[in-house]
Scaffold this motif. Structure first.
Motif, PDB file in Angstrom:
ATOM      1  N   SER A 155       0.881  -1.296   0.158  1.00 14.93           N
ATOM      2  CA  SER A 155       0.023  -0.110  -0.054  1.00 14.93           C
ATOM      3  C   SER A 155       0.855   1.391   0.123  1.00 14.93           C
ATOM      4  O   SER A 155       1.848   1.246   0.494  1.00 14.93           O
ATOM      5  N   ILE A 156       0.216   2.200  -0.848  1.00 15.72           N
ATOM      6  CA  ILE A 156       0.939   3.584  -0.513  1.00 15.72           C
ATOM      7  C   ILE A 156       0.094   4.659   0.278  1.00 15.72           C
ATOM      8  O   ILE A 156       0.464   5.919   0.115  1.00 15.72           O
ATOM      9  N   MET A 157      -0.761   4.350   0.851  1.00  9.35           N
ATOM     10  CA  MET A 157      -1.531   5.089   1.831  1.00  9.35           C
ATOM     11  C   MET A 157      -0.819   5.524   2.778  1.00  9.35           C
ATOM     12  O   MET A 157      -0.149   4.737   3.604  1.00  9.35           O
ATOM     13  N   PRO A 158      -1.235   6.764   3.218  1.00  5.81           N
ATOM     14  CA  PRO A 158      -0.510   7.427   4.427  1.00  5.81           C
ATOM     15  C   PRO A 158      -1.193   6.938   5.656  1.00  5.81           C
ATOM     16  O   PRO A 158      -2.146   6.213   5.653  1.00  5.81           O
ATOM     17  N   GLY A 159      -0.372   6.479   6.713  1.00  3.62           N
ATOM     18  CA  GLY A 159      -0.981   6.226   7.882  1.00  3.62           C
ATOM     19  C   GLY A 159      -1.442   7.496   8.585  1.00  3.62           C
ATOM     20  O   GLY A 159      -1.335   8.322   8.127  1.00  3.62           O
ATOM     21  N   PHE A 160      -2.508   7.422   9.499  1.00  3.08           N
ATOM     22  CA  PHE A 160      -2.964   8.661  10.272  1.00  3.08           C
ATOM     23  C   PHE A 160      -3.172   8.439  11.727  1.00  3.08           C
ATOM     24  O   PHE A 160      -4.011   8.261  12.717  1.00  3.08           O
ATOM     25  N   PRO A 161      -1.823   8.495  12.237  1.00  4.85           N
ATOM     26  CA  PRO A 161      -1.420   8.191  13.599  1.00  4.85           C
ATOM     27  C   PRO A 161      -2.212   9.169  14.552  1.00  4.85           C
ATOM     28  O   PRO A 161      -2.653   8.786  15.535  1.00  4.85           O
ATOM     29  N   TRP A 162      -2.706  10.284  14.107  1.00  3.54           N
ATOM     30  CA  TRP A 162      -3.420  11.371  14.796  1.00  3.54           C
ATOM     31  C   TRP A 162      -4.986  10.953  14.713  1.00  3.54           C
ATOM     32  O   TRP A 162      -5.997  11.578  15.446  1.00  3.54           O
ATOM     33  N   PHE A 163      -5.244   9.787  14.394  1.00  2.00           N
ATOM     34  CA  PHE A 163      -6.599   9.166  14.542  1.00  2.00           C
ATOM     35  C   PHE A 163      -6.514   8.302  15.748  1.00  2.00           C
ATOM     36  O   PHE A 163      -7.499   7.683  15.944  1.00  2.00           O
ATOM     37  N   TYR A 164      -5.466   8.330  16.382  1.00  2.00           N
ATOM     38  CA  TYR A 164      -5.418   7.406  17.492  1.00  2.00           C
ATOM     39  C   TYR A 164      -4.920   8.120  18.893  1.00  2.00           C
ATOM     40  O   TYR A 164      -4.335   9.104  18.857  1.00  2.00           O
ATOM     41  N   LYS A 165      -5.459   7.450  20.064  1.00  2.00           N
ATOM     42  CA  LYS A 165      -5.054   8.040  21.508  1.00  2.00           C
ATOM     43  C   LYS A 165      -4.515   6.551  22.072  1.00  2.00           C
ATOM     44  O   LYS A 165      -4.555   5.544  21.757  1.00  2.00           O
ATOM     45  N   LYS A 166      -3.647   6.839  23.202  1.00  2.00           N
ATOM     46  CA  LYS A 166      -2.984   5.802  23.950  1.00  2.00           C
ATOM     47  C   LYS A 166      -4.267   5.035  24.468  1.00  2.00           C
ATOM     48  O   LYS A 166      -5.349   5.732  25.140  1.00  2.00           O
ATOM     49  N   TYR A 167      -4.349   3.877  24.753  1.00  2.00           N
ATOM     50  CA  TYR A 167      -5.180   3.163  25.370  1.00  2.00           C
ATOM     51  C   TYR A 167      -5.026   3.115  26.825  1.00  2.00           C
ATOM     52  O   TYR A 167      -4.217   2.823  27.484  1.00  2.00           O
ATOM     53  N   GLU A 168      -6.379   3.313  27.493  1.00  2.00           N
ATOM     54  CA  GLU A 168      -6.286   3.132  28.926  1.00  2.00           C
ATOM     55  C   GLU A 168      -7.342   2.112  29.397  1.00  2.00           C
ATOM     56  O   GLU A 168      -8.531   2.139  28.797  1.00  2.00           O
ATOM     57  N   LYS A 169      -6.857   1.219  30.144  1.00  2.00           N
ATOM     58  CA  LYS A 169      -7.816   0.167  30.471  1.00  2.00           C
ATOM     59  C   LYS A 169      -8.944   0.684  31.260  1.00  2.00           C
ATOM     60  O   LYS A 169      -8.668   1.409  32.199  1.00  2.00           O
ATOM     61  N   PRO A 170     -10.211   0.134  30.860  1.00  2.00           N
ATOM     62  CA  PRO A 170     -11.219   0.654  31.530  1.00  2.00           C
ATOM     63  C   PRO A 170     -11.256   0.184  32.872  1.00  2.00           C
ATOM     64  O   PRO A 170     -10.786  -1.090  33.281  1.00  2.00           O
ATOM     65  N   ALA A 171     -12.233   0.609  33.733  1.00  2.00           N
ATOM     66  CA  ALA A 171     -12.202   0.014  35.166  1.00  2.00           C
ATOM     67  C   ALA A 171     -12.709  -1.312  35.132  1.00  2.00           C
ATOM     68  O   ALA A 171     -13.695  -1.523  34.221  1.00  2.00           O
ATOM     69  N   GLU A 172     -12.400  -2.189  36.075  1.00  2.00           N
ATOM     70  CA  GLU A 172     -12.795  -3.560  35.765  1.00  2.00           C
ATOM     71  C   GLU A 172     -14.706  -3.652  35.746  1.00  2.00           C
ATOM     72  O   GLU A 172     -15.094  -3.112  36.642  1.00  2.00           O
TER      73      GLU A 172
END
Lengths: 442, 446
Positions: B145-162
């Motif tokens: 693929s030559i499509m750019p990545g879009f890392p600005w569509f992402y956030k750091k994952y935080e575990k939800p409360a149990e």
């Protein structure tokens, strides 16, 4: 028509051309950056320089910044000489220059920030679009007012094109920037947009570019225009057919079939104005072909007419359904746009700069450097144009045969690398024109 | 002066207005151009697919937001959005575009270039999981693929409360429905990312279940290939280009893209366990079973249909996949289930299907309304210990395939490695199996 001594406002022309030459560094370089992303998709991949935000900067940069700014500068040079009077409301010219160019600069920043209207070739957000639209409208009024008080009774061919182009563009910029992004839904938006896209190239770049050739080819070769009648034929056939061609951008889409057919027929009819114009240009050089050797304005104008002819005829046939089937959506179309806009019109504008700049700045330029730049431009645009044609046909026929899409994409990669190299070659050529003119002969 | 006025008015104004009038205004006042009608595929109450007149839906909520981001990022410069009736495009992308599909587009995004693939039929082709990996870095799943990545569509994952732990008979929580696998990637899509994915998944959905009809045509079985050295070498090359992003170079199902997946993990080929077969429970699949899965994909998961990949390449990949597990050397696949020609469904048949659904307690897992959240659904795992959800019949995405015969086959064979058993010994007759199959399909009726 050597009235620039008293009629032309030299500092004004100089100012506009300076901005235009400045943009001639900017827009092509953005093109190179964009082209590198085809082979190196991670290259310069930030939120503000991602492909989808940089591409409109290149295209609007070439159309509105590089080409249009040069043309407006040339218009301030041509109109007083065509009319025999100084420009009416001359003092408007300088504020207009700042408005136009700072507006464009703001437009490029906002595109990078993600303010994209989503209308191809009318991406600028509305405040920027408003500035550009007002500038064109003011220029139209100013030129019409100048023509109203002219001393030359007969109206020269270039003036016809300039008048019509300004009226057309005032209408079309309004449609593109203030109607398409907000009103008219669905396939009606598509039809109107097809018209708009082609108005930008066909009713702005084409007529203004031809005005430039009609003015500077006789001026530089010191020969009168070959035929006034052919001029009439070329102008009126363009005016009649060009407004109808735009929907050829959306052939085989759900827009109404008969509108596509009208667009295809009109596209083929464009061979008439192209042929009329070319015969007139080459006729003008009758007995003066030796100027092609040592006059860089004549040389580049003639080079430009070749690409103009090839690119335009290609465009006419490209509209046919049978040709569209494999070529639409491929780089074949990109070949057409580069051959005409760069190989034709930008080259015309640069040719005129070789004539005008020494006269408004009293700086002669270096012939050696001009020779280098001419060859770089010729080699670059030829490689790009024909490379992209082969590339588009290759991918188009592959897909038609049912090749897996990613396979077809993969086989395009070497071509794209060559396209970047061709781009670097022609961009170096333009940069040398600008450097040569600004630096003067050392 | 006269002439300048003539030019400005005639050439400048009148001609352009004539063109806009003919080419834009006349169409505008033609009723057809404002249509919101589209032809759309629906599942009838009897479980059959039918093409009917439908209405296009406007963009709303998350999808609308996704469209704005799609325009902002200039995605439309590379992805055209209409299928032409020429050049075999309806075989490549899906049904030819209709005017009604664009009824709510201001501005339109049909585009003039196809640097990447056309995407008007993209909705449902890939699961959300695939897009979660692909938008982060397209080369995780498509190395060419030559499509750019879009890392600005992402956030750091935080575990939800149990979340509360299971009690018997509890319904699935919304969180459990959305995410059954533990999130392994450090990054997950942010609101923008999820909105773009929602928009892409919406594309083409105005045409309803067209993909079911389309897949039914694709799934025909071609010739079988022989595993010689040359085909294994070709298979390896293709596998590494097309499959390894998810399934891993060693076929363990642990490719770099897989860590973004929240619904279903890529198949681990080293275990020799395959869900979708025509062979008895516990048995290896036939080559044609693998071919069918590769060709039509696994709807709702990251596995796309590979129908445009050359047939020979698909067969080569199958030969290569079989080298990952020693099982294929030691055993032979069992005798396949015979799937006869499907009968026409009748209301009586559907009623019989409903009884069987009750009788075999299918609802324990799949729920009475077919939504896949029955009382036994909570805490269910596959034989690797990964959480797994029973199929939701109402969304019309059939992992096994959308034809009545696909359901028939699954009832007879079960899905190896999952809690779904074979009902072969319970279903007394062919007609019972068809009755239950159609009943299951009818959950997706509009």
């Amino acid at each position: 028509m050597d009235g620039e001594g008293t009629l032309v406002n030299k500092p004004l022309v100089r100012g506009w051309l300076l901005w235009g030459l400045g943009w001639s560094f900017f827009a092509p370089v953005v093109g190179i950056l964009v082209s590198l992303k085809f082979n190196y998709p991670n290259f310069l991949n930030t939120e503000y320089t991602v492909f989808g935000r940089l591409r409109p900067v290149h295209i609007n940069g070439v159309i509105f910044a590089l080409y249009s700014t040069l043309f407006i500068g040339l218009a301030y040079y041509m109109v007083p000489q065509i009319t025999g009077v100084r420009m009416k409301w001359e003092r408007v010219g300088r504020p207009l220059m700042w408005l136009w160019n700072l507006g464009l600069a703001a437009g490029f920043v906002t595109l990078a920030l993600g303010y994209n209207d989503g209308v191809e070739v009318a991406e600028f957000p509305w405040p920027v679009a408003l500035v550009l639209w007002l500038a064109v409208a003011v220029l139209m009024v100013q030129i019409l007012a100048t023509l109203a008080v002219r001393k030359e009774e007969k109206l020269y061919v270039s003036a016809w094109y300039i008048i019509a182009a300004l009226v057309w563009t005032t209408v079309s910029l309004f449609v593109g920037n203030f109607i398409l992004p907000y009103h008219v839904a669905g396939i009606n938006n598509v039809s109107l947009h097809g018209l708009y896209i082609h108005y930008t190239v066909g009713l702005w770049i084409t007529p203004t570019g031809l005005a430039v050739v009609y003015f500077f080819l006789p001026a530089a070769s010191r020969n009168p225009l070959y035929s006034h009648r052919l001029g009439l034929l070329g102008f009126w056939s363009l005016a009649l057919f060009y407004p109808f061609v735009g929907i050829h951008h959306y052939i085989f889409s759900p827009v109404l079939d008969w509108t596509e057919t009208v667009a295809i027929a009109a596209s083929l009819m464009l061979i008439i104005p192209v042929a009329a114009v070319l015969v007139n240009f080459y006729g003008t050089l009758k007995g003066r072909w030796h100027t092609f050797i040592d006059n860089f304005t004549v040389k580049l104008l003639v080079v430009g007419t070749f690409f103009y002819f090839f690119g335009s005829v290609m465009g006419s046939f490209e509209a046919l359904r049978s040709i569209q089937t494999p070529t639409h959506f491929t780089d074949f179309v990109i070949a057409h746009s580069h051959l005409t806009v760069f190989g034709g019109y930008v080259v015309f504008a640069l040719a005129a700069c070789y004539h005008v700049w020494p006269r408004v700045s009293d700086k002669p330029f270096s012939a050696t450097m001009a020779r280098w730049s001419t060859w770089l431009i010729i080699v670059g645009i030829t490689a790009m144009g024909f490379g992209l044609i082969v590339q588009g046909l290759a991918q188009g026929t592959m897909l038609k045969q049912g090749v897996f899409f990613v396979h077809s994409l993969d086989s395009m990669k070497p071509y794209w690398l060559m396209r970047t190299l061709a781009g670097v070659t022609m961009d170096t050529g333009i940069a040398l024109v600008a450097i040569n003119l600004l630096r003067g002969k050392k | 002066m006269k002439r300048a006025k003539v030019i400005a008015l005639t050439a400048g104004f009148v001609f352009i207005m004539a063109a806009i009038g003919v080419q834009a205004l006349i169409p505008y006042f033609t009723r057809d151009t404002h249509t919101t009608k589209v032809s759309t595929w629906v599942r009838t109450d009897l479980g059959l697919l039918q093409e009917v007149d439908g209405e296009a839906r406007p963009y709303q909520g998350k999808v609308k937001r996704g469209r704005e981001i799609f325009i902002r990022e200039g995605c439309w410069y590379c992805h055209s959005m209409y299928v032409r009736p020429v050049a075999g495009e309806d075989r490549r992308w899906g049904p030819v575009s209709q005017a009604g599909e664009y009824a709510y587009d201001i501005p339109h995004t049909m585009s003039t270039r196809r640097i990447g693939p056309d995407i008007i039929r993209e909705g449902g082709k890939y699961g959300d999981d695939w897009h979660r990996a692909h938008f982060f870095n397209p080369r995780l799943v498509v190395p060419d693929s030559i499509m750019p990545g879009f890392p600005w569509f992402y956030k750091k994952y935080e575990k939800p409360a149990e979340e509360e732990q299971e009690e018997a008979g509890r319904k699935l929580t919304e969180g459990e429905r959305q995410r059954v696998l533990p999130v392994e990637s450090e990054f997950v899509p942010n609101e923008d990312g999820e909105a773009v994915i929602a928009f892409v998944q919406f594309l083409g959905m105005n045409r309803g279940k067209w993909r079911n009809a389309y897949i039914s045509r694709l799934a025909g079985e071609g010739s079988n290939a022989i595993a010689d050295n040359a085909s294994l070498a070709r298979g390896k090359k293709s596998f590494n280009r097309r499959c390894a992003g998810c399934h891993g170079k060693d076929g363990k199902g642990d490719g770099p893209a897989a860590r973004f997946f929240r619904k279903v993990k890529p198949r681990n080929f080293t275990r020799g366990v395959f869900k979708f077969r025509s062979t008895p429970t516990g048995s290896l699949p036939l080559d044609t079973d693998l071919y069918r899965t590769i060709t039509i994909g696994v709807r709702g998961t990251a596995m796309p249909p590979w129908n445009m990949l050359p047939e020979s390449e698909r067969w080569d990949i199958i030969q290569y996949i079989k080298t990952f597990s020693p099982a294929f050397k030691k055993e032979k696949p069992g005798k396949p289930v015979y799937v006869p020609e499907a009968p026409e469904p009748t209301p009586a048949m559907l009623a019989r299907g409903k009884n069987l659904y009750e009788k075999f307690q299918c609802w324990q897992c799949h729920a009475k309304d077919g939504e896949g959240d029955g009382p036994a659904a909570v805490g269910m795992t596959d034989d690797l210990g990964n959480p797994i959800l029973p199929a939701n019949f109402t969304n019309g995405q059939w992992k096994v395939g959308p034809r009545p015969g696909d359901i028939f086959r699954t009832l007879m064979t079960g899905l190896n490695g999952t809690p779904m058993p074979s009902y072969r010994s319970f279903l007394q007759s062919e007609s019972d199996t068809w009755a239950l199959s159609y009943y299951v399909l009818s959950f997706a009726a509009e």
